[in-house]
Design an enzyme around this catalytic site. Structure first.
Site, PDB file in Angstrom:
ATOM      1  N   THR A  78       0.847  -1.189   0.000  1.00  0.00           N
ATOM      2  CA  THR A  78       0.000   0.000   0.000  1.00  0.00           C
ATOM      3  C   THR A  78       0.885   1.242   0.000  1.00  0.00           C
ATOM      4  O   THR A  78       2.082   1.146  -0.295  1.00  0.00           O
ATOM      5  CB  THR A  78      -0.987  -0.039   1.189  1.00  0.00           C
ATOM      6  OG1 THR A  78      -1.914   1.042   1.072  1.00  0.00           O
ATOM      7  CG2 THR A  78      -0.287   0.030   2.537  1.00  0.00           C
ATOM      8  N   ASN A  79       0.333   2.411   0.270  1.00  0.00           N
ATOM      9  CA  ASN A  79       1.146   3.637   0.340  1.00  0.00           C
ATOM     10  C   ASN A  79       0.569   4.546   1.417  1.00  0.00           C
ATOM     11  O   ASN A  79      -0.431   4.199   2.054  1.00  0.00           O
ATOM     12  CB  ASN A  79       1.195   4.315  -1.034  1.00  0.00           C
ATOM     13  CG  ASN A  79      -0.181   4.719  -1.519  1.00  0.00           C
ATOM     14  OD1 ASN A  79      -0.832   5.590  -0.945  1.00  0.00           O
ATOM     15  ND2 ASN A  79      -0.656   4.049  -2.571  1.00  0.00           N
ATOM     16  N   THR A  80       1.169   5.721   1.609  1.00  0.00           N
ATOM     17  CA  THR A  80       0.811   6.549   2.769  1.00  0.00           C
ATOM     18  C   THR A  80      -0.260   7.600   2.471  1.00  0.00           C
ATOM     19  O   THR A  80      -0.420   8.551   3.243  1.00  0.00           O
ATOM     20  CB  THR A  80       2.065   7.237   3.347  1.00  0.00           C
ATOM     21  OG1 THR A  80       2.680   8.002   2.294  1.00  0.00           O
ATOM     22  CG2 THR A  80       3.066   6.224   3.879  1.00  0.00           C
ATOM     23  N   SER A  81      -1.002   7.437   1.381  1.00  0.00           N
ATOM     24  CA  SER A  81      -2.116   8.362   1.145  1.00  0.00           C
ATOM     25  C   SER A  81      -3.133   8.217   2.270  1.00  0.00           C
ATOM     26  O   SER A  81      -3.562   7.111   2.609  1.00  0.00           O
ATOM     27  CB  SER A  81      -2.784   8.052  -0.202  1.00  0.00           C
ATOM     28  OG  SER A  81      -4.027   8.725  -0.292  1.00  0.00           O
ATOM     29  N   ALA A 135      -4.155   7.502  -4.799  1.00  0.00           N
ATOM     30  CA  ALA A 135      -2.807   7.011  -5.096  1.00  0.00           C
ATOM     31  C   ALA A 135      -2.947   5.511  -5.374  1.00  0.00           C
ATOM     32  O   ALA A 135      -2.878   4.678  -4.470  1.00  0.00           O
ATOM     33  CB  ALA A 135      -1.876   7.273  -3.919  1.00  0.00           C
TER      34      ALA A 135
END
Ligand code: PMT
Length: 207
Positions: free
Chosen positions: A19-22, A86
């Site tokens: 995943t990512n930090t959005s 994102a």
């Protein structure tokens, strides 16, 4: 208006993923601003800790494929599509149906590309007015202008990844056929209102 927000989560096994930090804050702010401007809003949201804003429809998804399907099921009715999410460009080729056991050697994860939701929407025969976002860590303006051309969207909002992800404030540069328009640093809701006003000018001027 159909809007995506937040990160996506691409499963590796039953308990792990990429995943990512959005945080979803920018996309949710755009959804609120659009609602306040009088639009009927559907927000397709990846996993976030944010409460569903009142007065709009929120569809919860997890992976990029789910986000793609949720958008495609609704896009025919949309006048405007805004991709703030994102979205993971790649997903594990195979999501294991059990928790991976720890071994002693290295592990190789094979990734395959996800569909590009924004580019797919923009390539429709009768596309809604499409707005993309671009988060870059360097060469912001050159990369963003190139991304607008590549994805064939009339408007793209560029932000610096190191300032934008997770923050309450942001700073945007809008790229359209007329050139560049700077929206100076401000809370995301303030920028979202300016963006929605810009979209309204461009999207509805010829209708
Ligand atoms: O959620 P926050 O913490 O508030 O952070 C906001 C943000 C930084 C996530 C947001 O402002 C932002 O910049 N979103 C786009 C992030 C990004 O890096 O996008 P991209 O360069 O991977 O993609 C460009 C555009 O194509 C985006 O509109 C994206 O939604 C879309 N895309 C990308 C890949 C894909 N498979 N499908 C897509 O639709």
């Amino acid at each position: 208006m159909l809007i995506t927000a937040g990160p996506t989560f691409e499963p590796i096994d039953t308990v792990r993923g990429i995943t990512n930090t959005s945080s979803g804050k920018m996309g949710y702010a755009v959804a609120r601003a659009a609602r306040d401007a009088g639009a009927s809003v559907t927000l397709v949201s990846g996993p976030t800790a944010l409460a569903a804003p009142r007065g709009l429809e929120r569809i919860d998804v997890s992976s990029a494929l789910q986000m793609h399907d949720a958008v495609m099921a609704r896009v025919a009715k949309a006048d405007v599509f805004i991709g703030v999410a994102a979205v993971a460009d790649y997903r594990p080729k195979e999501a294991k149906p059990h928790k991976l056991k720890k071994g002693t050697g290295t592990v190789t994860l094979e990734l395959q590309p996800n569909p590009d939701i924004l580019a797919t929407v923009a390539a429709r025969k009768r596309p809604p007015f499409c707005v993309g976002f671009a988060a870059e860590t360097e060469n912001l303006e050159a990369y963003a202008a190139a991304k607008r051309k590549r994805k064939k969207v009339p408007l793209l909002a560029a932000n610096l990844a190191q300032h934008a992800f997770g923050a309450d404030d942001n700073q945007l540069i809008l790229f359209d056929d007329q050139g560049r328009h700077e929206l100076p640093r401000a809370p995301k809701i303030v920028l979202a209102r300016q963006l929605v006003a810009h979209i309204a000018k461009l999207a509805f001027k010829k209708r």
